[in-house]
Motif scaffolding. Structure first.
Motif, short mmCIF file in Angstrom:
data_model
loop_
_atom_site.label_atom_id
_atom_site.label_comp_id
_atom_site.label_asym_id
_atom_site.label_seq_id
_atom_site.Cartn_x
_atom_site.Cartn_y
_atom_site.Cartn_z
N GLU A 10 0.83 -1.23 0.18
CA GLU A 10 0.09 -0.04 -0.11
C GLU A 10 0.98 1.31 0.08
O GLU A 10 0.67 2.21 -0.69
N GLU A 11 1.96 1.24 0.81
CA GLU A 11 2.69 2.45 0.86
C GLU A 11 3.72 2.50 -0.37
O GLU A 11 3.49 3.90 -1.05
N VAL A 12 4.11 1.49 -0.96
CA VAL A 12 4.83 1.58 -2.27
C VAL A 12 3.74 2.08 -3.43
O VAL A 12 4.09 2.99 -4.37
N ASN A 13 2.57 1.94 -3.27
CA ASN A 13 1.53 2.32 -4.28
C ASN A 13 1.39 3.65 -4.51
O ASN A 13 0.62 4.34 -5.20
N THR A 14 1.47 4.45 -3.23
CA THR A 14 1.41 5.70 -3.22
C THR A 14 2.55 6.62 -3.79
O THR A 14 2.43 7.71 -3.85
N TRP A 15 3.66 5.92 -3.94
CA TRP A 15 5.00 6.58 -4.52
C TRP A 15 4.56 7.38 -5.91
O TRP A 15 3.84 6.42 -6.73
N LYS A 16 5.40 8.19 -6.42
CA LYS A 16 5.24 9.00 -7.77
C LYS A 16 6.30 7.97 -8.50
O LYS A 16 7.23 7.24 -8.02
N VAL A 17 5.97 7.76 -9.88
CA VAL A 17 6.78 7.14 -10.66
C VAL A 17 8.39 7.45 -10.80
O VAL A 17 9.02 6.67 -10.47
N ASP A 18 8.48 8.89 -10.66
CA ASP A 18 9.90 9.27 -10.28
C ASP A 18 10.62 8.35 -9.23
O ASP A 18 11.67 7.94 -9.28
N ALA A 19 9.90 8.52 -7.90
CA ALA A 19 10.41 7.62 -6.92
C ALA A 19 10.47 6.27 -7.13
O ALA A 19 11.52 5.62 -6.81
N LEU A 20 9.90 5.68 -7.85
CA LEU A 20 9.82 4.30 -8.10
C LEU A 20 11.16 4.00 -8.76
O LEU A 20 11.63 2.99 -8.80
N LYS A 21 11.14 4.66 -10.01
CA LYS A 21 12.51 4.43 -10.79
C LYS A 21 13.80 4.86 -10.14
O LYS A 21 14.61 4.04 -10.65
N LEU A 22 13.82 5.62 -9.34
CA LEU A 22 14.94 5.93 -8.65
C LEU A 22 15.20 4.72 -7.64
O LEU A 22 16.41 4.37 -7.56
N PHE A 23 14.29 4.26 -6.93
CA PHE A 23 14.45 2.96 -6.15
C PHE A 23 14.93 1.82 -7.05
O PHE A 23 15.79 1.15 -6.47
N CYS A 24 14.57 1.63 -8.15
CA CYS A 24 14.61 0.65 -9.25
C CYS A 24 16.12 0.69 -9.98
O CYS A 24 16.47 -0.03 -10.63
N ARG A 25 17.25 1.45 -9.37
CA ARG A 25 18.22 1.74 -9.93
C ARG A 25 19.06 0.31 -9.99
O ARG A 25 19.02 -0.28 -8.85
N GLY A 26 19.29 -0.13 -11.09
CA GLY A 26 19.99 -1.20 -11.17
C GLY A 26 19.14 -2.26 -11.89
O GLY A 26 19.72 -3.52 -12.13
N LEU A 27 17.86 -2.04 -11.58
CA LEU A 27 16.76 -2.94 -12.22
C LEU A 27 16.22 -2.27 -13.40
O LEU A 27 16.27 -1.15 -13.55
N LYS A 28 15.25 -3.10 -13.81
CA LYS A 28 14.42 -2.39 -14.98
C LYS A 28 13.47 -1.32 -14.70
O LYS A 28 12.96 -1.54 -13.68
N THR A 29 13.79 -0.34 -15.13
CA THR A 29 12.86 1.03 -14.92
C THR A 29 11.83 1.30 -15.82
O THR A 29 11.18 2.48 -15.71
N SER A 30 11.67 0.39 -16.91
CA SER A 30 10.57 0.69 -17.74
C SER A 30 9.13 0.10 -17.32
O SER A 30 9.30 -0.70 -16.44
N GLY A 31 8.00 0.42 -17.87
CA GLY A 31 7.03 -0.20 -17.71
C GLY A 31 5.90 0.82 -17.23
O GLY A 31 6.18 1.98 -16.76
N ALA A 32 5.00 0.36 -16.98
CA ALA A 32 3.50 1.12 -16.27
C ALA A 32 3.76 1.36 -14.71
O ALA A 32 4.63 0.41 -14.17
N LYS A 33 3.42 2.27 -14.12
CA LYS A 33 3.33 2.46 -12.84
C LYS A 33 3.14 1.20 -11.92
O LYS A 33 3.81 0.65 -10.97
N ALA A 34 2.06 0.21 -12.50
CA ALA A 34 1.92 -1.01 -11.63
C ALA A 34 2.96 -1.67 -11.41
O ALA A 34 3.37 -2.66 -10.74
N GLU A 35 3.80 -2.04 -12.61
CA GLU A 35 4.82 -2.72 -12.76
C GLU A 35 6.03 -2.35 -11.96
O GLU A 35 6.73 -3.29 -11.26
#
Length: 200
Positions: A10-35
């Motif tokens: 639930e907490e992760v779902n409230t994040w903005k896309v930029d924050a999600l991509k920043l967290f995923c550094r080193g992992l795949k950062t493309s895709g929809a927000k749900a991904e």
């Protein structure tokens, strides 16, 4: 990585896309927000190392401090690195967000080079709050409001009260408990002041 293991879906779902991509550094950062949400939560659950903790990412990308910086409220940002040490200092002039015509406040931060904040201060009213051990913002015991609250609780015989700061941009609500040791020190100073200047 300790803080990422505490993330809920639930907490992760409230994040903005930029924050999600920043967290995923080193992992795949493309895709929809749900991904991205699923990727961040899975990485958190599996303990996959990232370059910054979830709490740091939230502060950096979605916190008020970042928004103030991004909006130009911080002027003349100075950086000083200490040689052969793990520390650096940042100092800036900060325009008050509600009174842009006022004299800017001076803010400084001492941090480790990995971004961990060791100490910080601002000449604005917010400079009188601190981070508690569990990472919450709390009123400093040296602030006049704290003494006022303790005095009011002593006089009214209360054991706790709510301290509320409200602005058009948000609010801070804190439960403050009566501190008898603190009150006894204040009371002795008040008695001394009364006897010296007000009694006949």
């Amino acid at each position: 990585m300790s803080e990422t293991s505490e993330l809920s879906l639930e907490e992760v779902n409230t994040w903005k896309v930029d924050a999600l991509k920043l967290f995923c550094r080193g992992l795949k950062t493309s895709g929809a927000k749900a991904e991205l949400v699923a990727r961040v939560f899975a990485a958190s659950e599996m303990g996959i190392q990232v370059q910054a903790s979830a709490k740091e990412l939230m502060c950096i990308t979605e916190g008020k401090a970042y928004r103030l910086f991004d909006s130009g409220f911080l002027k003349e940002v100075f950086y000083h690195e200490l040689e052969n040490m793990d520390f650096c200092f940042l100092k800036a002039k900060c325009t008050h967000s509600m009174k842009v015509g006022d004299t800017p406040h001076t803010s400084w931060i001492c941090s480790r080079k990995n971004g961990e904040i060791i100490s910080a201060y601002c000449t604005c009213t917010a400079g009188y709050v601190r981070l508690s051990i569990n990472g919450k913002i709390v009123l400093k015991e040296k602030h006049a409001y704290f003494a006022q609250i303790q005095g009011q609780m002593a006089v009214t015989k209360r054991t706790w009260c709510h301290f509320l700061v409200y602005t058009q941009k948000g609010y801070h609500l804190e439960l403050i408990k009566f501190n008898n040791d603190y009150w006894e020190k204040i009371k002795q100073n008040l008695i001394w002041f009364y006897n010296k200047y007000l009694s006949e």
